[in-house]
Design a protein around this motif. Structure first.
Motif, PDB file in Angstrom:
ATOM      1  N   GLU A  62       0.843  -1.191   0.000  1.00  0.00           N
ATOM      2  CA  GLU A  62       0.000   0.000   0.000  1.00  0.00           C
ATOM      3  C   GLU A  62       0.880   1.244   0.000  1.00  0.00           C
ATOM      4  N   ALA A  63       0.372   2.301  -0.605  1.00  0.00           N
ATOM      5  CA  ALA A  63       0.991   3.624  -0.514  1.00  0.00           C
ATOM      6  C   ALA A  63      -0.047   4.569   0.063  1.00  0.00           C
ATOM      7  N   SER A  64       0.382   5.443   0.949  1.00  0.00           N
ATOM      8  CA  SER A  64      -0.536   6.300   1.696  1.00  0.00           C
ATOM      9  C   SER A  64      -0.494   7.743   1.224  1.00  0.00           C
ATOM     10  N   TYR A  65      -1.602   8.435   1.451  1.00  0.00           N
ATOM     11  CA  TYR A  65      -1.613   9.880   1.246  1.00  0.00           C
ATOM     12  C   TYR A  65      -0.521  10.516   2.100  1.00  0.00           C
ATOM     13  N   GLY A  66       0.153  11.501   1.527  1.00  0.00           N
ATOM     14  CA  GLY A  66       1.188  12.212   2.268  1.00  0.00           C
ATOM     15  C   GLY A  66       2.511  11.490   2.362  1.00  0.00           C
ATOM     16  N   GLU A  67       2.662  10.392   1.640  1.00  0.00           N
ATOM     17  CA  GLU A  67       3.858   9.562   1.749  1.00  0.00           C
ATOM     18  C   GLU A  67       4.742   9.682   0.515  1.00  0.00           C
ATOM     19  N   MET A  68       6.057   9.708   0.737  1.00  0.00           N
ATOM     20  CA  MET A  68       7.029   9.518  -0.331  1.00  0.00           C
ATOM     21  C   MET A  68       7.615   8.123  -0.166  1.00  0.00           C
ATOM     22  N   LEU A  69       7.211   7.226  -1.071  1.00  0.00           N
ATOM     23  CA  LEU A  69       7.602   5.820  -1.020  1.00  0.00           C
ATOM     24  C   LEU A  69       8.624   5.534  -2.109  1.00  0.00           C
ATOM     25  N   TYR A  70       9.749   4.954  -1.729  1.00  0.00           N
ATOM     26  CA  TYR A  70      10.752   4.528  -2.695  1.00  0.00           C
ATOM     27  C   TYR A  70      10.611   3.034  -2.941  1.00  0.00           C
ATOM     28  N   ILE A  71      10.833   2.640  -4.197  1.00  0.00           N
ATOM     29  CA  ILE A  71      10.946   1.229  -4.554  1.00  0.00           C
ATOM     30  C   ILE A  71      12.369   1.026  -5.062  1.00  0.00           C
ATOM     31  N   VAL A  72      13.124   0.184  -4.377  1.00  0.00           N
ATOM     32  CA  VAL A  72      14.541   0.010  -4.702  1.00  0.00           C
ATOM     33  C   VAL A  72      14.843  -1.467  -4.916  1.00  0.00           C
ATOM     34  N   GLY A  73      15.951  -1.707  -5.613  1.00  0.00           N
ATOM     35  CA  GLY A  73      16.376  -3.079  -5.868  1.00  0.00           C
ATOM     36  C   GLY A  73      17.258  -3.118  -7.091  1.00  0.00           C
ATOM     37  N   PRO A  74      17.945  -4.239  -7.314  1.00  0.00           N
ATOM     38  CA  PRO A  74      18.844  -4.348  -8.468  1.00  0.00           C
ATOM     39  C   PRO A  74      18.086  -4.340  -9.785  1.00  0.00           C
ATOM     40  N   SER A  75      18.804  -4.075 -10.875  1.00  0.00           N
ATOM     41  CA  SER A  75      18.197  -4.151 -12.207  1.00  0.00           C
ATOM     42  C   SER A  75      17.605  -5.532 -12.422  1.00  0.00           C
ATOM     43  N   GLY A  76      16.408  -5.561 -13.018  1.00  0.00           N
ATOM     44  CA  GLY A  76      15.744  -6.834 -13.262  1.00  0.00           C
ATOM     45  C   GLY A  76      14.940  -7.362 -12.099  1.00  0.00           C
ATOM     46  N   SER A  77      14.789  -6.548 -11.041  1.00  0.00           N
ATOM     47  CA  SER A  77      14.048  -7.026  -9.869  1.00  0.00           C
ATOM     48  C   SER A  77      12.543  -6.818  -9.992  1.00  0.00           C
ATOM     49  N   GLY A  78      12.086  -6.142 -11.057  1.00  0.00           N
ATOM     50  CA  GLY A  78      10.652  -5.978 -11.277  1.00  0.00           C
ATOM     51  C   GLY A  78      10.114  -4.606 -10.939  1.00  0.00           C
ATOM     52  N   LYS A  79      10.989  -3.671 -10.612  1.00  0.00           N
ATOM     53  CA  LYS A  79      10.538  -2.351 -10.155  1.00  0.00           C
ATOM     54  C   LYS A  79       9.744  -1.600 -11.228  1.00  0.00           C
ATOM     55  N   THR A  80      10.299  -1.499 -12.427  1.00  0.00           N
ATOM     56  CA  THR A  80       9.642  -0.732 -13.483  1.00  0.00           C
ATOM     57  C   THR A  80       8.370  -1.427 -13.950  1.00  0.00           C
ATOM     58  N   THR A  81       8.383  -2.751 -13.985  1.00  0.00           N
ATOM     59  CA  THR A  81       7.159  -3.491 -14.326  1.00  0.00           C
ATOM     60  C   THR A  81       6.062  -3.191 -13.306  1.00  0.00           C
ATOM     61  N   LEU A  82       6.431  -3.184 -12.031  1.00  0.00           N
ATOM     62  CA  LEU A  82       5.455  -2.878 -10.987  1.00  0.00           C
ATOM     63  C   LEU A  82       4.908  -1.457 -11.151  1.00  0.00           C
ATOM     64  N   LEU A  83       5.776  -0.500 -11.452  1.00  0.00           N
ATOM     65  CA  LEU A  83       5.312   0.877 -11.700  1.00  0.00           C
ATOM     66  C   LEU A  83       4.279   0.908 -12.814  1.00  0.00           C
ATOM     67  N   SER A  84       4.564   0.196 -13.893  1.00  0.00           N
ATOM     68  CA  SER A  84       3.667   0.201 -15.046  1.00  0.00           C
ATOM     69  C   SER A  84       2.307  -0.399 -14.701  1.00  0.00           C
ATOM     70  N   ILE A  85       2.309  -1.391 -13.822  1.00  0.00           N
ATOM     71  CA  ILE A  85       1.041  -2.025 -13.419  1.00  0.00           C
ATOM     72  C   ILE A  85       0.209  -1.079 -12.564  1.00  0.00           C
ATOM     73  N   ILE A  86       0.832  -0.450 -11.566  1.00  0.00           N
ATOM     74  CA  ILE A  86       0.046   0.383 -10.646  1.00  0.00           C
ATOM     75  C   ILE A  86      -0.369   1.703 -11.277  1.00  0.00           C
ATOM     76  N   SER A  87       0.273   2.082 -12.395  1.00  0.00           N
ATOM     77  CA  SER A  87      -0.104   3.329 -13.063  1.00  0.00           C
ATOM     78  C   SER A  87      -1.059   3.112 -14.232  1.00  0.00           C
ATOM     79  N   GLY A  88      -1.525   1.881 -14.412  1.00  0.00           N
ATOM     80  CA  GLY A  88      -2.531   1.625 -15.442  1.00  0.00           C
ATOM     81  C   GLY A  88      -1.979   1.488 -16.839  1.00  0.00           C
ATOM     82  N   ILE A  89      -0.685   1.204 -16.965  1.00  0.00           N
ATOM     83  CA  ILE A  89      -0.064   1.066 -18.282  1.00  0.00           C
ATOM     84  C   ILE A  89       0.020  -0.393 -18.704  1.00  0.00           C
TER      85      ILE A  89
END
Length: 235
Positions: free
Chosen positions: A32-59
């Protein structure tokens, strides 16, 4: 950090390819991400970060799981509803800025306003106000090639916030910037853009900006493997 969740992701799975060629990029991810929050997603290349961004942003549609944005299940929406979500609820700042080189700075910022059917003069006036917010009012008539990397990043931020989104998503915002400029950009965003009605999610490899996060979500091999809370930033 805000108490109410603006985003809820449940049991997300995303794979690419079929059979022996299948690669699972996101594996049973819930957060979950909350109102008023700055949430970082970190991890090595290929860990799924950008794919996850694309899913939660409706892309990018997940193979399994759900995402709710302000209590709406976005993957039950049709294409028009998803486009409306991306235009009105989510501002995306890409790693390479994605500014239009033939347009001036102010015209780039005005794009989401024009897409919202605002008349030209009104859109340009408001775009100049957003440029002023990011400290670039005097660069309004320049094309992106005449701007520094930090200035282009701020133009991308102005464009993203012009539509007044509730969620701002940054993909590697400091990747093309020197350390000092990168820290200034993130500090500016936290001080001037984040508020109790908005959440900011940042994917980054840059440990130099970790101090600005409220929470850090760590990913490896498509899974969440832990969290860190920046106690100094807790409200």
């Amino acid at each position: 950090m805000g108490e109410a969740a603006i985003i809820k992701a449940s049991n997300l799975v995303k794979w690419f390819g079929e059979g022996e060629a299948r690669t699972v990029a996101v594996k049973q991810v819930s957060f979950e991400a909350s109102y008023g929050e700055m949430l970082y997603i970190v991890g090595p290349s290929g860990s799924g970060k950008t794919t996850l961004l694309s899913i939660i942003s409706g892309i990018l549609r997940p193979n399994e799981g759900s995402v709710t944005v302000e209590n709406q299940d976005i993957w039950r929406m049709n294409d028009d509803e998803l486009a409306d979500l991306r235009l009105n609820k989510i501002g995306f700042v890409f790693q390479d800025y994605h500014l239009f080189p033939r347009l001036t700075t102010v015209e780039n910022v005005a794009i989401p306003l024009i897409l919202k059917k605002m008349e030209w003069n009104g859109a340009m006036k408001l775009a100049r106000e957003y440029l002023d917010i990011v400290g670039l009012k005097d660069r309004a008539e320049l094309q992106p090639v005449k701007l520094s990397g930090g200035e282009q990043q701020r133009v991308a931020i102005a464009r993203a916030i012009a539509g007044k989104p509730d969620i701002l998503i940054f993909d590697e915002p400091t990747a093309s910037l020197d350390g000092d400029t990168g820290r200034k950009i993130v500090e500016f965003v936290k001080s001037n853009i984040l508020n109790e009605k908005r959440a900011i999610i940042i994917v980054t490899h840059d440990s130099r900006i970790y101090e600005y996060a409220d929470r850090i979500m760590k990913m490896e091999d498509g899974r969440i493997v832990g969290y860190e809370t920046n106690h100094f930033n807790e409200k």
